[in-house]
Design a protein around this motif. Sequence first.
Motif, mmCIF file in Angstrom:
data_model
loop_
_atom_site.group_PDB
_atom_site.id
_atom_site.type_symbol
_atom_site.label_atom_id
_atom_site.label_comp_id
_atom_site.label_asym_id
_atom_site.label_seq_id
_atom_site.Cartn_x
_atom_site.Cartn_y
_atom_site.Cartn_z
ATOM 1 N N THR A 100 86.789 58.297 56.890
ATOM 2 C CA THR A 100 86.481 57.716 58.200
ATOM 3 C C THR A 100 87.646 57.921 59.172
ATOM 4 O O THR A 100 88.795 58.113 58.750
ATOM 5 C CB THR A 100 86.237 56.190 58.104
ATOM 6 O OG1 THR A 100 87.482 55.553 57.770
ATOM 7 C CG2 THR A 100 85.195 55.838 57.064
ATOM 8 N N GLY A 101 87.319 57.821 60.439
ATOM 9 C CA GLY A 101 88.353 57.910 61.465
ATOM 10 C C GLY A 101 89.387 56.804 61.295
ATOM 11 O O GLY A 101 90.591 57.035 61.424
ATOM 12 N N THR A 102 88.919 55.610 60.989
ATOM 13 C CA THR A 102 89.836 54.478 60.812
ATOM 14 C C THR A 102 90.870 54.775 59.735
ATOM 15 O O THR A 102 92.071 54.571 59.931
ATOM 16 C CB THR A 102 89.027 53.217 60.401
ATOM 17 O OG1 THR A 102 88.032 52.972 61.384
ATOM 18 C CG2 THR A 102 89.927 52.011 60.264
ATOM 19 N N PHE A 126 91.073 52.602 71.306
ATOM 20 C CA PHE A 126 90.461 52.125 70.059
ATOM 21 C C PHE A 126 90.806 53.082 68.924
ATOM 22 O O PHE A 126 90.784 54.303 69.099
ATOM 23 C CB PHE A 126 88.935 52.087 70.259
ATOM 24 C CG PHE A 126 88.171 51.616 69.064
ATOM 25 C CD1 PHE A 126 88.278 50.307 68.622
ATOM 26 C CD2 PHE A 126 87.322 52.479 68.377
ATOM 27 C CE1 PHE A 126 87.556 49.865 67.523
ATOM 28 C CE2 PHE A 126 86.589 52.043 67.272
ATOM 29 C CZ PHE A 126 86.706 50.739 66.846
ATOM 30 N N HIS A 127 91.152 52.532 67.758
ATOM 31 C CA HIS A 127 91.432 53.393 66.599
ATOM 32 C C HIS A 127 90.671 52.931 65.360
ATOM 33 O O HIS A 127 91.080 53.238 64.240
ATOM 34 C CB HIS A 127 92.933 53.403 66.298
ATOM 35 C CG HIS A 127 93.798 53.684 67.482
ATOM 36 N ND1 HIS A 127 93.703 54.852 68.211
ATOM 37 C CD2 HIS A 127 94.765 52.956 68.085
ATOM 38 C CE1 HIS A 127 94.590 54.824 69.203
ATOM 39 N NE2 HIS A 127 95.232 53.681 69.155
ATOM 40 N N GLY A 128 89.598 52.177 65.552
ATOM 41 C CA GLY A 128 88.799 51.731 64.418
ATOM 42 C C GLY A 128 89.178 50.331 63.991
ATOM 43 O O GLY A 128 90.130 49.739 64.519
ATOM 44 N N SER A 174 94.370 57.472 72.047
ATOM 45 C CA SER A 174 93.008 58.025 72.007
ATOM 46 C C SER A 174 92.732 58.602 73.391
ATOM 47 O O SER A 174 92.641 57.837 74.364
ATOM 48 C CB SER A 174 91.978 56.931 71.712
ATOM 49 O OG SER A 174 92.211 56.373 70.454
ATOM 50 N N ASP A 202 94.774 60.479 68.668
ATOM 51 C CA ASP A 202 93.586 60.049 67.929
ATOM 52 C C ASP A 202 92.395 60.762 68.579
ATOM 53 O O ASP A 202 91.807 60.266 69.538
ATOM 54 C CB ASP A 202 93.461 58.530 68.013
ATOM 55 C CG ASP A 202 92.147 58.019 67.431
ATOM 56 O OD1 ASP A 202 91.270 58.849 67.105
ATOM 57 O OD2 ASP A 202 91.985 56.787 67.329
ATOM 58 N N VAL A 204 89.574 61.359 67.202
ATOM 59 C CA VAL A 204 88.368 61.041 66.427
ATOM 60 C C VAL A 204 87.115 61.294 67.269
ATOM 61 O O VAL A 204 86.128 61.852 66.796
ATOM 62 C CB VAL A 204 88.428 59.571 65.946
ATOM 63 C CG1 VAL A 204 87.065 59.067 65.495
ATOM 64 C CG2 VAL A 204 89.440 59.438 64.824
ATOM 65 N N LYS A 230 84.602 62.848 64.444
ATOM 66 C CA LYS A 230 83.198 62.969 64.847
ATOM 67 C C LYS A 230 82.746 64.413 65.063
ATOM 68 O O LYS A 230 81.582 64.730 64.870
ATOM 69 C CB LYS A 230 82.946 62.144 66.110
ATOM 70 C CG LYS A 230 83.123 60.651 65.875
ATOM 71 C CD LYS A 230 82.865 59.868 67.132
ATOM 72 C CE LYS A 230 83.284 58.427 66.994
ATOM 73 N NZ LYS A 230 82.526 57.661 66.005
HETATM 74 C C1 LIG Z 1 89.018 57.096 69.179
HETATM 75 C C2 LIG Z 1 88.522 56.506 67.889
HETATM 76 N N1 LIG Z 1 89.378 56.327 66.874
HETATM 77 C C3 LIG Z 1 88.974 55.829 65.685
HETATM 78 C C4 LIG Z 1 87.666 55.465 65.478
HETATM 79 C C5 LIG Z 1 87.225 54.918 64.154
HETATM 80 O O1 LIG Z 1 86.487 55.889 63.466
HETATM 81 P P1 LIG Z 1 85.468 55.467 62.287
HETATM 82 O O2 LIG Z 1 84.400 54.663 62.922
HETATM 83 O O3 LIG Z 1 84.997 56.767 61.726
HETATM 84 O O4 LIG Z 1 86.247 54.687 61.290
HETATM 85 C C6 LIG Z 1 86.727 55.647 66.505
HETATM 86 C C7 LIG Z 1 85.328 55.275 66.304
HETATM 87 O O5 LIG Z 1 84.500 55.338 67.156
HETATM 88 C C8 LIG Z 1 87.163 56.171 67.745
HETATM 89 O O6 LIG Z 1 86.315 56.349 68.770
#
Ligand SMILES: Cc1ncc(COP(=O)(O)O)c(C=O)c1O
Length: 421
Positions: A100-102, A126-128, A174, A202, A204, A230
């Motif tokens: 996962t991104g998180t 946001f980073h999850g 992000s 980030d 993601v 993503k």
């Molecule tokens: C910029 C960003 N970082 C991290 C995440 C977290 O990713 P995940 O939902 O795959 O854990 C997201 C999720 O939307 C995101 O938009």
Amino acid sequence: MRCANRAGCLPYGFDAGAGPDIVAGRGCYLFDRDGERYIDLCNAFGSVMLGHADPDVSAAAAHAITVGVPAGASRRTASRIADRMAIDVGSEVSTAFFKTGTMAVRAAVCAARRATGRPWIASAGFHGWDVMWTPARTPFTVSDTGVFDFFYCADALAAFLTEHAGKVAAVVISPDYLHIGPDQLRALSAIARAANVMTIFDEVKYGYRFGPGPSVHRHGITGEVYVFAKGLANGWSLACVTGAAAVMSEMTLFTSTLAYSQVELCAAEATLAKLVAMGVWESIGAEGGRFAAGVRERLVASRLPLDLVGTGHCFQLVAESPELEGALVAGARGRGLVLQAGDQQMPSWAFSGPAVDDALNILEGALTELAAQFSWLLGVPLSKRAHLDAAWSQMDGLPAVAPTGADRTAFLADKLAVRRW
Ligand SMILES: Cc1ncc(COP(=O)(O)O)c(C=O)c1O
């Protein structure tokens, strides 16, 4: 319904009993149990590149399932993807894989802390969900987990690094192209560089969204580490961290049982190949752009306080109130168009041709009904506050045009007071 964290995982706002019962997805369409078809502009925030059930990606995943190479038993596919990342990032980098991104962002941050021996992180966006990102209750202070959120404000980052650069392992950003843009990202990156602090982008959401590799590279901005998710595997669960040896050598133990599962890696390889072969980026830009332009025209014609920010690749509807946005989303959905409330829309490559025309017609119908329903708002201009709230809800930060001084602190304090964790 005994799925305890389900409310936090409803990209469409659909839920049992409160929305259509979706039984299939194909391309840009979802289908419910009654046979109704919906055009999907959200794509579950997963199959955002090629659309649902892309046949090439599904075939690659199905092949991996059938062949049955267990997770981690072969590194060939992962190595090929890592080679591809090195080409797309354009330097001597290696790649670590996650689900996962998180998880990937967390690993990048942990590795940066280990590599530098510094405890703090400066962060924007946001980073999850991870306990690491539990916000400080007071804006512009360091949280209990050692994170200073500067909410994309260059002055706040500069002041923090001037005082504390020696304690800061990395600046984690992000990127955003709806409410802030390349100039601001460039300024933030320059501040980090001047303070000799590495930047982790980030990516993601935006990595591989506009073209190969990091979105920031398209604007001449570089970092030391990039996180992708993503854009990689079209809805299959794969994320990665790509960066220089000094940080990546600290990644060795940051992994999990299924990190090297073949199914997701094969889905990613098929996705990445198709993005190039089919000119997916150009097509999303053109067809999504045609839709965005058509929506803008219709919003102006409606005379309602509504706007669209962003481009064909990624855009967000901004409404004067949550009620107005909710009614628009509900009206569109009732006519067969799925929009994500409070967040961005990410059309896929499958959203093209007649689907774009259908979506515009649906939106026009929904707007006509909305104008009658909210007649007292006709001719009312969209406020700056609506843009501010939309930016906050989409990226957990402040847009380029934001209040300053005490007003800024008060806005942030209000928002942080109602953050859910
Ligand atoms: C910029 C960003 N970082 C991290 C995440 C977290 O990713 P995940 O939902 O795959 O854990 C997201 C999720 O939307 C995101 O938009």
